[in-house]
Design a protein around this motif. Structure first.
Motif, PDB file in Angstrom:
ATOM      1  N   UNK A  61      29.955  49.911 -37.684  1.00 40.38           N
ATOM      2  CA  UNK A  61      30.241  50.861 -36.755  1.00 40.38           C
ATOM      3  C   UNK A  61      29.335  50.736 -35.556  1.00 40.38           C
ATOM      4  N   UNK A  62      28.014  50.187 -35.626  1.00 33.94           N
ATOM      5  CA  UNK A  62      27.237  50.350 -34.579  1.00 33.94           C
ATOM      6  C   UNK A  62      25.975  49.277 -34.831  1.00 33.94           C
ATOM      7  N   UNK A  63      25.227  49.108 -33.741  1.00 35.29           N
ATOM      8  CA  UNK A  63      23.995  48.289 -33.988  1.00 35.29           C
ATOM      9  C   UNK A  63      22.847  48.938 -34.769  1.00 35.29           C
ATOM     10  N   UNK A  64      22.907  50.092 -34.918  1.00 36.44           N
ATOM     11  CA  UNK A  64      21.869  50.980 -35.822  1.00 36.44           C
ATOM     12  C   UNK A  64      22.411  50.459 -37.146  1.00 36.44           C
ATOM     13  N   UNK A  65      23.668  50.797 -37.639  1.00 39.12           N
ATOM     14  CA  UNK A  65      24.029  50.584 -38.915  1.00 39.12           C
ATOM     15  C   UNK A  65      23.788  48.945 -39.250  1.00 39.12           C
ATOM     16  N   UNK A  66      24.084  48.176 -38.085  1.00 36.36           N
ATOM     17  CA  UNK A  66      23.786  46.814 -38.520  1.00 36.36           C
ATOM     18  C   UNK A  66      22.301  46.345 -38.822  1.00 36.36           C
ATOM     19  N   UNK A  67      21.565  47.076 -37.921  1.00 36.21           N
ATOM     20  CA  UNK A  67      19.818  46.923 -38.186  1.00 36.21           C
ATOM     21  C   UNK A  67      19.629  47.410 -39.626  1.00 36.21           C
ATOM     22  N   UNK A  68      20.263  48.613 -39.956  1.00 40.77           N
ATOM     23  CA  UNK A  68      19.666  49.114 -41.259  1.00 40.77           C
ATOM     24  C   UNK A  68      20.292  48.269 -42.459  1.00 40.77           C
ATOM     25  N   UNK A  69      21.537  47.982 -42.277  1.00 35.01           N
ATOM     26  CA  UNK A  69      21.842  46.982 -43.213  1.00 35.01           C
ATOM     27  C   UNK A  69      21.092  45.634 -43.509  1.00 35.01           C
ATOM     28  N   UNK A  70      20.807  45.203 -42.338  1.00 32.52           N
ATOM     29  CA  UNK A  70      20.061  43.928 -42.593  1.00 32.52           C
ATOM     30  C   UNK A  70      18.652  44.159 -43.060  1.00 32.52           C
ATOM     31  N   UNK A  71      17.909  45.143 -42.636  1.00 34.41           N
ATOM     32  CA  UNK A  71      16.795  45.614 -43.247  1.00 34.41           C
ATOM     33  C   UNK A  71      16.954  45.726 -44.732  1.00 34.41           C
ATOM     34  N   UNK A  92      15.771  50.964 -27.599  1.00 28.22           N
ATOM     35  CA  UNK A  92      16.599  52.350 -27.892  1.00 28.22           C
ATOM     36  C   UNK A  92      15.946  52.743 -28.926  1.00 28.22           C
ATOM     37  N   UNK A  93      15.822  54.065 -28.921  1.00 29.07           N
ATOM     38  CA  UNK A  93      15.468  54.945 -30.193  1.00 29.07           C
ATOM     39  C   UNK A  93      16.127  54.583 -31.690  1.00 29.07           C
ATOM     40  N   UNK A  94      17.226  53.996 -31.496  1.00 29.73           N
ATOM     41  CA  UNK A  94      17.893  53.676 -32.531  1.00 29.73           C
ATOM     42  C   UNK A  94      17.644  52.455 -33.305  1.00 29.73           C
TER      43      UNK A  94
END
Length: 162
Positions: A61-71, A92-94
């Motif tokens: 749903x978002x770039x934040x989710x993408x980064x979190x899942x990648x991490x 961005x703070x995200x």
């Protein structure tokens, strides 16, 4: 070599070229009543994975989710272990939020004042014994010095997520 910024996408022109196909896809989603997940996302994930020659892809749903899942997926972090991810101080703070949500601590490397991209020499100063991942951020249509960042990662046995 002078760098040029990537031009913004003209969505009106793209829509005009693909109007019929876009309208049909929207009508399918509306008629199906599944606005989150659903068969259209499954098709997108399958086609994306095929296009990149990977076994699977996940729409988020978002770039934040993408980064979190990648991490989380990279396997470099043990949540709650105080491990660190070095990222750009200008983002961005995200980006930091995704790092925190993945259970790690963000460390911020400063940017090159002329390019505003994360500075590989300043990344090196942020790498400590708890650092596991480098997460550079490309900004303003310019790529950061990824070759130097990859070399740092090899030298320190770190994972790079970009």
């Amino acid at each position: 070599m002078k760098s040029r910024p990537v031009p913004f996408l003209d969505l009106r022109r793209a829509y005009a070229r693909n109007r019929s196909e876009v309208d049909q896809a929207i009508a399918r989603v509306l008629a199906g009543g599944r606005y989150i997940l659903g068969p259209e996302l499954e098709v997108l994930e399958r086609e994306f994975a095929e296009a990149f020659g990977v076994p699977f892809a996940a729409g988020v749903g978002s770039g934040t989710d993408a980064l979190m899942l990648a991490l989380e997926a990279c396997g470099a972090l043990k949540p709650g272990a105080g491990e660190e991810v070095v990222t750009s101080a200008l983002s961005a703070g995200f980006t930091a939020l995704a790092i925190c949500r993945a259970g790690a601590i963000p460390r911020f490397a400063d940017v090159d004042p002329s390019t505003l991209q994360i500075d590989p020499s300043r990344i090196a100063a942020c790498i400590g014994e708890r650092t596991r991942v480098l997460l550079p951020v490309h900004l303003y249509g310019h790529a950061c010095g990824i070759h130097a960042i990859l070399e740092l990662a090899r030298k320190h046995r770190l994972t790079v997520i970009e």
